[in-house]
Design an enzyme around this catalytic site. Sequence first.
Site, PDB file in Angstrom:
ATOM      1  N   GLU A 173       0.822  -1.229   0.000  1.00  0.00           N
ATOM      2  CA  GLU A 173       0.000   0.000   0.000  1.00  0.00           C
ATOM      3  C   GLU A 173       0.850   1.271   0.000  1.00  0.00           C
ATOM      4  O   GLU A 173       0.645   2.164   0.834  1.00  0.00           O
ATOM      5  CB  GLU A 173      -0.975  -0.009   1.181  1.00  0.00           C
ATOM      6  CG  GLU A 173      -2.014  -1.101   1.057  1.00  0.00           C
ATOM      7  CD  GLU A 173      -3.183  -0.993   2.043  1.00  0.00           C
ATOM      8  OE1 GLU A 173      -3.100  -0.220   3.004  1.00  0.00           O
ATOM      9  OE2 GLU A 173      -4.185  -1.712   1.825  1.00  0.00           O
ATOM     10  N   GLU A 292      -5.594  -8.140  -0.715  1.00  0.00           N
ATOM     11  CA  GLU A 292      -6.331  -7.845   0.527  1.00  0.00           C
ATOM     12  C   GLU A 292      -7.782  -7.608   0.139  1.00  0.00           C
ATOM     13  O   GLU A 292      -8.073  -6.688  -0.627  1.00  0.00           O
ATOM     14  CB  GLU A 292      -5.768  -6.617   1.247  1.00  0.00           C
ATOM     15  CG  GLU A 292      -4.419  -6.870   1.881  1.00  0.00           C
ATOM     16  CD  GLU A 292      -3.954  -5.737   2.787  1.00  0.00           C
ATOM     17  OE1 GLU A 292      -4.810  -5.082   3.417  1.00  0.00           O
ATOM     18  OE2 GLU A 292      -2.731  -5.518   2.848  1.00  0.00           O
TER      19      GLU A 292
HETATM   20  O1  AHR Z   1      -5.385  -5.886   6.719  1.00  0.00           O
HETATM   21  C1  AHR Z   1      -5.232  -4.780   7.560  1.00  0.00           C
HETATM   22  C2  AHR Z   1      -4.467  -3.640   6.914  1.00  0.00           C
HETATM   23  O2  AHR Z   1      -5.224  -3.139   5.852  1.00  0.00           O
HETATM   24  C3  AHR Z   1      -3.143  -3.971   6.268  1.00  0.00           C
HETATM   25  O3  AHR Z   1      -2.090  -3.961   7.171  1.00  0.00           O
HETATM   26  C4  AHR Z   1      -2.981  -2.891   5.272  1.00  0.00           C
HETATM   27  O4  AHR Z   1      -2.218  -3.287   4.165  1.00  0.00           O
HETATM   28  C5  AHR Z   1      -4.397  -2.499   4.913  1.00  0.00           C
HETATM   29  O5  AHR Z   1      -4.585  -1.135   4.985  1.00  0.00           O
END
Ligand code: AHR
Length: 504
Positions: A173, A292
């Site tokens: 990210e 994610e």
């Molecule tokens: O999954 C939780 C968080 O969400 C992770 O650490 C991050 O990559 C995202 O913002």
Amino acid sequence: MVTARLTIDPHFAVGDINRRVFGSFIEHLGRAVYDGIYEPGHPTADENGFRGDVIDLVKELGVSAIRYPGGNFVSGFRWEDSVGPKAERPRRLDLAWHSTETNEVGLHEFATWLDKVDSELMLAVNLGTRGTLEALDLLEYSNIPAGTALSEQRIANGKTNAFGVKMWCLGNEMDGPWQLGHRSADDYGKIASQTAKAMRQVDPTLELVACGSSSAQMPTFGEWERVVLTHTYDDVDYISCHAYYEEKNGDLDSFLASAVNMDGFIESVIATADHVKAVKGSDKTINISFDEWNVWYLDRYHDVDKVEGIDNWPIAPRILEDVYSVADAVVFGNLMISLLKRADRVTSASLAQLVNVIAPIMTEPGGPAWKQTTYFPFALTSRLAKGRALEVRLESPTHSTEVYGTVPTLDAVATHDAETGATALFLVNRSRDEEAVVTIDVAALGAAKVVDAQTLADDDVYAKNTLQDPERVGLSANDTARVEDGVLTITLPPVSWSAVELQA
Ligand code: AHR
């Protein structure tokens, strides 16, 4: 009652399903690792301190690759801290989650655990506070068989054979202002390209993921992907997508239609990647690592969970421990349908996360482990979705939502395994109050029979599984599913997710 029609025909193939789509994610965050997968004093703990009950649940869930060790955590992580004798490993501040990282579990321990759950390691390197050299060091430590300083260090630390990690995330990210070492698309694109090139000088067969946007709502979304891929197109295989959804302001209709947003997100990233392909005149195709995705009540994290204070750096605090409802699981199942609908381009995905932290599996220290509502659609989809994803040409009624406008009331995808003849259909009814009767043309399958049909639904769409009532919600057999004269019919309750298993 609403009605809908669709067709299952093995000729309408979207693409092969890569098993990596059923991946997940374990971050050093909250109680995911400590008191999650790892609890040496637990009655079910193995010789390495890993909970046996959690290992069993992860295996049953059917998880392929697991992304590790972050997440936001990785952008402050020094991998060297997490190897070697445990007693000598430093305790460090984890700035991402305002915690103390003991490093009691590191690369070696996590790889041992992965062997127990039959999953592959997907490793992220720190491109936030570190750079190309540290990524190369980690690669040498992990993947070089022997004969160099770092490979010999690994061997001295007890691992004779290389870890052989194939898939690597180039940071996490990096578009997010919250990220340690947050960069512009241009700056990130340059360091990602440089790091990828260097890693491929070590091993050209590595599969590399460049960071895409943290969500489709980021102000830089679209342009970020274009710029990053312009720098990295020849050096990487994947661009990542991240997306989390939550019910906001009691707007269940919009929440139930979250997958519409995910569909659009995927299409936009494909279009952007293909635009860069065209500009470069490349014949290579970049795929998506949706590494994610989940339902996450992020507002609750900011309002309730967030740890603060110069003298307050807890070890494994109870944060991000969302308790999921039936409605959450229906949305979750629909997100899996979205991933499968573009199986041709979404060839890797990671459910974020796996244990305790926005997770399908919860644990209590010294106590039980149990399945959240979201466990059920993941486990069943992972078990049944084999072979190829099929487009189902759904004719669905629509309804209006505040956030996503007019949306189809139903969503569906099918899968077909040519080798075994096994076919699966996954359906969601997004209507809050109406049953849906779905008519499915299965004539192209020959004499197909329903092997099983399961539905997740409840009169109380906010029902949850908890420590006190761990089996409140589960799947139920859907006895309405039957095939007659090449037509399958099934009735779907309001706010429901279903899976039908067919055999030709
Ligand atoms: O999954 C939780 C968080 O969400 C992770 O650490 C991050 O990559 C995202 O913002």
